[in-house]
Design an enzyme around this catalytic site. Sequence first.
Site: not given
Length: 442
Positions: A414-416, A418
């Site tokens: 999850d780019h939010r 990581i």
Amino acid sequence: MKTKEIVVPDIGDFDKVEIIELLVSEGDTIAAEDSLITVESDKASMEIPSSDSGVVKEVKVKLGDYVKEGSVILILETTQSAEVPTSTTAPAETQVESVDSADKEPAESASKPANQKSKPAKPAPAVKQSPTANIDEVSFSKAYASPSLRRFARELGVDLGKVSGSGRKGRILKQDIKDFVKQSIQHSSSAPTNGTALGVAPMPEIDFSQWGEVETVALSKINKLTGEFLHRNWVTIPHVTQYDEADITEMEAFRKQMGNELKDQGVKITPLAFIMKAVVAALKAYPRFNSSLDSSKQNLIQKNYYHIGVAVDTPDGLVVPVIRDADQKSLVEISQEIRELAVKARDKKLKPSDMQGGCFSISSLGGIGGTKFTPIINAPEVAILGVSRSKMQPVWNGNEFEPRLMLPLSLSYDHRVIDGADGARFTSYLSKMLSDIRRLLL
Ligand code: CAO
């Protein structure tokens, strides 16, 4: 004042149709063309209008009755009769709406036979649309509702394509439209920008049988639940997938050796147990991967336990049972537990609690094949590891190419939560752990 029997007019191909709505009662004053009853056949519903205006003296039918052309619907004390031109006394076609046909405005549909497939309707020019109306004409036209409810929906700006029908065979009732409006109001006031309204065009309904033989197979309950869950996660979580590979030549040699030693005890160590141990080590090294976003999306809930989910393929669909406290279990214990949970999953014996509380999931397709894939994050977790089939490959050791067994890894995160750099660090760390399993002891 004269009385007149109002009868069911020519209703086309339909022999006998059931009355599913009574739209008038005794004492009502009605105008010519007002709808009196709604009838339904296997494929269509239609409203039967009055040929005359007047006051309803006696209703001759009740809900559930079957009627045909000529059946008396009611006795009317007429105020106007012969004056009404016969051309407007509603041949059935003007009111017929096929279940799978497009929405038709009366004027447009007057010349169409009952079952004909129609083009998507144009917006009704005569009906004033609500300023908030956002009707998708294609899905609106396919909704299963009577003409009067279509008018009602248009007045409110409700897209019938989004309303679930609670009537027979999924027919939309007035109450369904009211409930939809209530829900929309609540939803827009409580969560105006929750990101679920993607505003994408709906998938058109396609009749595949036009190109060849087809059969309809119902999705399993697990398929449906998993589908909803995966869809939500895919569209609401910004996924990035980091690909890497691990040299598992030594690990496999060790696993085989242990397998031979433990064979007599009926113990088999799966490669997945090593991967799980390496994942736990990487979660300890990069704790952000062992967290969840809280509901406000302002905080991370950091977990100090290591419960690892394993995707298991069953004939009914995908399930993800969880190995609890994987950090405290040996390779043999983890292997046995994976096997037990996989058997339970395939025998449909998993309890909801067996599938809850996971911190991170592993989806292993290694026993099947493939080189890499994009696993979908199992929210509220923030990352998932996909494992593909290991392959012997020539690897340059500085002097020469050496045959090494390489394991493909696909980490979706999850780019939010990581960043890309941490994604790459995590897979590099995993790769290092799997390439030299002695490090797992540290
Ligand atoms: N590369 C090469 N071979 C592998 C491997 C890999 N990465 N992983 C396992 N294998 C081999 C094993 O060595 C074993 O072979 P041997 O019997 O010769 O030793 C064979 O594949 C089967 O392995 P296994 O019995 O240990 O099972 P597993 O650990 O591979 O898988 C389980 C267990 C439950 C994960 C699996 O049965 C399963 O359901 N996988 C599918 C998961 C899935 O559908 N994921 C998709 C989710 S996204 O839609």
